[in-house]
Design a protein around this motif. Structure first.
Motif, PDB file in Angstrom:
ATOM      1  N   ILE A 135      21.833 -15.723 -53.375  1.00  0.00           N
ATOM      2  CA  ILE A 135      21.107 -14.962 -54.389  1.00  0.00           C
ATOM      3  C   ILE A 135      21.270 -15.695 -55.706  1.00  0.00           C
ATOM      4  CG2 ILE A 135      20.894 -12.753 -55.586  1.00  0.00           C
ATOM      5  CD1 ILE A 135      22.274 -11.464 -53.154  1.00  0.00           C
TER       6      ILE A 135
ATOM      7  N   ILE B  48      20.662  -5.889 -53.692  1.00  0.00           N
ATOM      8  CA  ILE B  48      20.344  -7.049 -52.849  1.00  0.00           C
ATOM      9  C   ILE B  48      21.655  -7.610 -52.322  1.00  0.00           C
ATOM     10  CG2 ILE B  48      19.306  -9.344 -52.761  1.00  0.00           C
ATOM     11  CD1 ILE B  48      17.542  -8.499 -55.116  1.00  0.00           C
TER      12      ILE B  48
ATOM     13  N   ASP C   1      12.459 -15.661 -51.325  1.00  0.00           N
ATOM     14  CA  ASP C   1      12.130 -14.342 -51.857  1.00  0.00           C
ATOM     15  C   ASP C   1      12.279 -14.378 -53.380  1.00  0.00           C
ATOM     16  OD1 ASP C   1      11.753 -13.252 -49.309  1.00  0.00           O
ATOM     17  OD2 ASP C   1      13.896 -12.800 -49.114  1.00  0.00           O
TER      18      ASP C   1
ATOM     19  N   HIS D  84      22.829 -16.984 -47.233  1.00  0.00           N
ATOM     20  CA  HIS D  84      21.844 -16.310 -48.079  1.00  0.00           C
ATOM     21  C   HIS D  84      22.334 -16.370 -49.516  1.00  0.00           C
ATOM     22  CE1 HIS D  84      19.465 -12.378 -49.164  1.00  0.00           C
ATOM     23  NE2 HIS D  84      19.116 -13.429 -49.900  1.00  0.00           N
TER      24      HIS D  84
ATOM     25  N   THR E 273      17.174 -15.859 -52.377  1.00  0.00           N
ATOM     26  CA  THR E 273      16.497 -14.819 -53.142  1.00  0.00           C
ATOM     27  C   THR E 273      16.680 -15.143 -54.615  1.00  0.00           C
ATOM     28  OG1 THR E 273      16.874 -13.106 -51.475  1.00  0.00           O
ATOM     29  CG2 THR E 273      16.409 -12.364 -53.717  1.00  0.00           C
TER      30      THR E 273
END
Length: 466
Positions: free
Chosen positions: A179, A258, A232, A177, A202
């Protein structure tokens, strides 16, 4: 005696300037601390676009079913679970390409008898540059110092979980994931690439929209595509990023948190102008630390020029190279055409790409210029249909009275390649009729450029009715 040129920095602004200078009969010394090619080759353009090119393959795979392509057992080849990305192999390839490109530049320098000195140059006076080991007198000096990633005080990169774009190529495995902080060109490009490679992404957008400096319709389309691919997109401004040991925690200014596996900080850059003697030698910097230059790359110090990211003009390799070439032509008495930023073509390497040149529609409105807009979706193009491309468009702004091309935007696969005829139109003040009258290959994606121009043949109400 040949004029002596000393260039500090071996990026596009530096090595292109060196080639121009030596062809004019100058004795050229180029000082570079990292490796020839600068950020463009070593840590930015070449490596990032190589990763993006790999990621783009996934968009081609997605189109396989509609093109009639199946696995041998008849299954759908677009299933992403059937494909995996070996990020270590991708980054190994990146490093090989970087070394090859830097070596090719070094070879050109050697063939042209350009002296390359490894070290960090410091400006002692407008006619003298020093390194730790030597000093060089010059009749003219070019500063091509480049820039580095901007660092937030509470989001210090560690090279493991919190990364700048220069550190991504050390990753051995795909982030689970990622960011991405920053939704400008760099942030959007990497967010889109890692999303396609298989990471959950994200994207934190601090501006009004993703890619806020781009054409609004182009920005909206890319944002829509990002959402469709499962990304996202979060509005807000990042305040801090912390490595938690097995992940990262990003805190926004409004208190939201987050969590992800890795964080890419893409919040702009700062010029490499501190501590190299510029102000002491009479070179004026602006309030952000960029070297102030005029349209022929002169600084405030006589005989000292500057090019590239350290000037804050446009952070593009093409602009840096042009600034460097212009600087040397001016310094050595050759004919000079000052840089015209209205003719600069730029490209955002998302999938699809966004290419643009000339004035934006917002600029035309602000300047009160009479213009008409013509736009067509690429989905109408026969070649696009054959390739399974159903996203993107071509848009041209034409002057209502003269018919001259004022600006253009192309969103689509390889948009950076297709913008060139419109860049020529801007550079040579061509009209939409002149663009439309030139032959294009049928079928071709560039055929839409001609068709969009043709729709502007009669300005005003007639163009709108066609």
């Amino acid at each position: 005696m040949s004029p002596r040129i000393v260039i500090v920095g071996g990026g596009p602004g530096g090595y292109e300037a060196a080639l121009v200078a030596v062809k004019q009969g100058a004795e050229v010394t180029l000082i570079e601390r990292q490796g020839l090619g600068g950020n463009a080759v070593l840590t930015d353009v070449v490596p990032s676009k190589t990763v993006i090119a790999t990621a783009e393959w996934r968009t081609i795979a997605d189109r396989a079913p509609q093109l009639g392509i199946r696995d041998r057992d008849g299954s759908d080849t677009s299933e992403r679970s059937e494909h995996s990305v070996d990020l270590k192999a991708v980054n190994d390839r990146v490093r090989k390409l970087v070394l090859k490109q830097s070596y090719d530049i070094a070879t050109r320098m050697a063939k042209n008898d350009i002296r390359v000195v490894q070290g960090e140059g410091r400006l002692v006076s407008p006619t003298r540059v020093e390194t730790d080991d030597d000093a060089f007198e010059a009749d003219a000096i070019l500063l091509a110092l480049g820039a580095r990633p901007r660092i937030l005080p509470d989001a210090q990169p560690d090279g493991e979980r919190i990364l700048t774009w220069t550190q991504l190529y050390d990753l051995k495995e795909l982030p689970e994931h990622l960011i991405v902080v920053g939704s400008g060109v760099t942030g959007a490009e990497f967010a889109g690439a890692y999303n396609l490679l298989g990471s959950h992404v994200t994207l934190i957008a601090s501006g009004e929209r993703v890619l806020s400096t781009q054409d609004p319709e182009a920005s909206d389309l890319i944002t829509e595509i990002f959402h469709e691919r499962g990304m996202d997109v979060v509005g807000g401004r990042a305040q801090a990023a912390v490595n938690t040991g097995d992940g990262v925690r990003v805190t926004l200014s409004d208190g939201r948190v987050i969590e992800g596996s890795h964080c890419l900080m893409a919040v702009g850059s700062v010029p490499n102008t501190a501590g190299v003697g510029l102000e002491e030698a009479g070179v004026t910097l602006d309030e952000r630390g960029y070297v102030m230059v005029d349209k022929v790359s002169r600084t405030s110090a006589r005989g000292v020029y500057a090019a590239g990211d350290c000037t804050g003009v446009f952070p593009l390799a093409s602009v840096a190279a042009t600034q460097g070439r212009i600087a040397m032509a001016h310094a050595l008495g050759d004919a000079v055409t000052p840089i015209d930023l209205r003719q600069v073509a730029s490209n955002v390497f998302t999938a699809p790409e966004i290419a643009s040149v000339g004035a934006s529609e917002a600029e035309l409105k602000e300047r009160g210029i009479f213009y008409e807009v013509s736009k067509l979706d690429l989905a109408r193009n026969p070649r696009a249909k054959m390739l399974g491309i159903d996203q993107g468009f071509v848009k041209i702004f034409g002057h209502t009275v003269t018919g001259q091309v004022l600006g253009a935007v192309i969103v689509g696969s390889r948009a950076g390649e297709h913008i060139f005829p419109l860049t020529l139109a801007l550079a040579h003040h061509l009209t939409v009729d002149q663009i439309a009258s030139a032959f294009t290959v049928y079928p071709s994606l560039s055929g839409t450029v001609s068709e969009v121009a043709r729709r502007l043949h009669h300005m005003g109400d007639v163009a709108k009715k066609i």
